[in-house]
Write a protein that holds these residues in place. Sequence first.
Motif, mmCIF file in Angstrom:
data_model
loop_
_atom_site.group_PDB
_atom_site.id
_atom_site.type_symbol
_atom_site.label_atom_id
_atom_site.label_comp_id
_atom_site.label_asym_id
_atom_site.label_seq_id
_atom_site.Cartn_x
_atom_site.Cartn_y
_atom_site.Cartn_z
ATOM 1 N N UNK A 9 47.423 38.446 2.757
ATOM 2 C CA UNK A 9 46.604 37.270 3.037
ATOM 3 C C UNK A 9 47.119 36.527 4.274
ATOM 4 N N UNK A 10 48.284 36.921 4.762
ATOM 5 C CA UNK A 10 48.747 36.457 6.082
ATOM 6 C C UNK A 10 48.257 37.415 7.149
ATOM 7 N N UNK A 11 48.434 38.702 6.909
ATOM 8 C CA UNK A 11 48.197 39.729 7.924
ATOM 9 C C UNK A 11 46.748 39.781 8.381
ATOM 10 N N UNK A 12 45.825 39.936 7.436
ATOM 11 C CA UNK A 12 44.419 40.148 7.799
ATOM 12 C C UNK A 12 43.831 38.997 8.621
ATOM 13 N N UNK A 13 44.010 37.737 8.211
ATOM 14 C CA UNK A 13 43.472 36.652 9.032
ATOM 15 C C UNK A 13 44.224 36.445 10.348
ATOM 16 N N UNK A 14 45.547 36.644 10.340
ATOM 17 C CA UNK A 14 46.325 36.330 11.531
ATOM 18 C C UNK A 14 46.023 37.255 12.703
ATOM 19 N N UNK A 15 45.858 38.546 12.438
ATOM 20 C CA UNK A 15 45.598 39.473 13.533
ATOM 21 C C UNK A 15 44.255 39.161 14.193
ATOM 22 N N UNK A 16 43.347 38.512 13.455
ATOM 23 C CA UNK A 16 42.048 38.133 14.019
ATOM 24 C C UNK A 16 42.173 37.005 15.039
ATOM 25 N N UNK A 17 43.327 36.370 15.124
ATOM 26 C CA UNK A 17 43.549 35.370 16.174
ATOM 27 C C UNK A 17 43.370 35.979 17.565
ATOM 28 N N UNK A 18 43.645 37.270 17.708
ATOM 29 C CA UNK A 18 43.494 37.924 19.010
ATOM 30 C C UNK A 18 42.080 37.743 19.543
ATOM 31 N N UNK A 19 41.100 37.712 18.639
ATOM 32 C CA UNK A 19 39.703 37.586 19.053
ATOM 33 C C UNK A 19 39.381 36.197 19.583
ATOM 34 N N UNK A 20 40.283 35.233 19.418
ATOM 35 C CA UNK A 20 40.080 33.901 19.985
ATOM 36 C C UNK A 20 40.357 33.873 21.489
ATOM 37 N N UNK A 21 40.975 34.923 22.013
ATOM 38 C CA UNK A 21 41.295 34.975 23.440
ATOM 39 C C UNK A 21 40.041 35.265 24.257
ATOM 40 N N UNK A 22 40.053 34.802 25.486
ATOM 41 C CA UNK A 22 38.974 35.117 26.425
ATOM 42 C C UNK A 22 38.925 36.621 26.653
ATOM 43 N N UNK A 23 37.735 37.147 26.916
ATOM 44 C CA UNK A 23 37.531 38.592 27.065
ATOM 45 C C UNK A 23 38.495 39.215 28.064
#
Length: 413
Positions: free
Chosen positions: A122-136
């Motif tokens: 429950x840490x891993x799955x949401x945290x790795x999605x932070x990468x998608x917050x970066x500009x393209x």
Amino acid sequence: MQKTTISLKRLVPGLIIGPASWLGPYIAMNSLFLPALLQHLDAANKVNLVALFSTCGMIVAAISNMVAGMLSDRTKSRFGKRAPWIIGGAFVFMLAMILASFATNIPYLLTAWMVGQAALNFIVAPMVAWIDFADKDSRGTASSAYGGLGMALGNNGFNVVGAMFLSQFRLGFIIFGIFTFIGTLVAVLIVHEPSNIDDTTEETAAPEKQKFSLKEITSVFPGWSTGRDYYLALIGKLFQGVGNFAITGYILYIMTDFLHRGSQTQSSIQLINTIMLIFGILMGFIAGPLSDKFKVLKWPVGLSTIFLAIGAITLFLLRDNTGIIIYAFMAGIGMGVWNSLDNLLNLEVIPDPDRVAFFLGVYNLGNTVTQAIAPVIAALVISVFGFSAIFIVSFIFSLIGGISMLCIRSVKR
């Protein structure tokens, strides 16, 4: 709706501190403290018990990771969709590891460890999605921060410290469990996700009625024609992970039972992890920015596994300090490049951009599930062929992982 972006000034520190805070303590506990405690509780069955814990952990991790990803993608809160699950998972993981430190029998320890496995995902799955917050145009840098720097610190930096607690492994569970919660909390505060209460995307909008038909359940994962490249990346991740963790998961026993390091066991483990940490961080600084600049991604990820394969064979052949150093050097470069770019490669081949946390979370099961699969495979080959066989396993699985990545079509180079 416009995609949410977060400044790299906030995102990069969070993507370094975050994965280091959950992966580092977990690696130290999984590869050092857990084997040491199992040896203390039941030395005669220690190898089989590692395999048992790994098998159970794999099942729990697979289920909890997918659940965490789906819940995160559908969450609306003033703290964003990822932060509440990350903090909750870190808190439960800390409690589970503190409880594990007091274990006096195998069933008690197994229960606490499984609770920790579920919470960890429950840490891993949401945290790795932070990468998608970066500009393209900056996602390579964000991916490199998460994998190349954060995971390099997690994979190697904590084992250097963890080796100091081999004689006090129960205390190690407590200290590293607490560190996970504090470090994760700091990362969440730095990233500071914006509120998504007003988000009206399909994933977060509450449907009037949800009917769970067989067709809907099977559509969670797309067919091969749609998700081919994603599945190839997932296969590559799993095989590469087994190749890596087949050695690192048994590093304590390799040093004591195969290389017969004796009193040098602690210093040898520290040497390997220090070298891997240095080269892992170096690759973390340069791999992502170079990928952004030269638009190259698939080839460095695929070829990085060759370094792991060479390192494994070298340690098997030399079996001395030189072999240890060469292995650490090769694995440090290989894992540094891999960790820097493999999440970005997966982000490029995700079949549904509205379910980023789910697909990235499933992909990143490679960081937990492979640590479960690898000891099972290693225990099997050790029982039949001896410790030397795990180096052959590492070599073969690493190569298969690289070939799978190179077969991806949608990412040209």
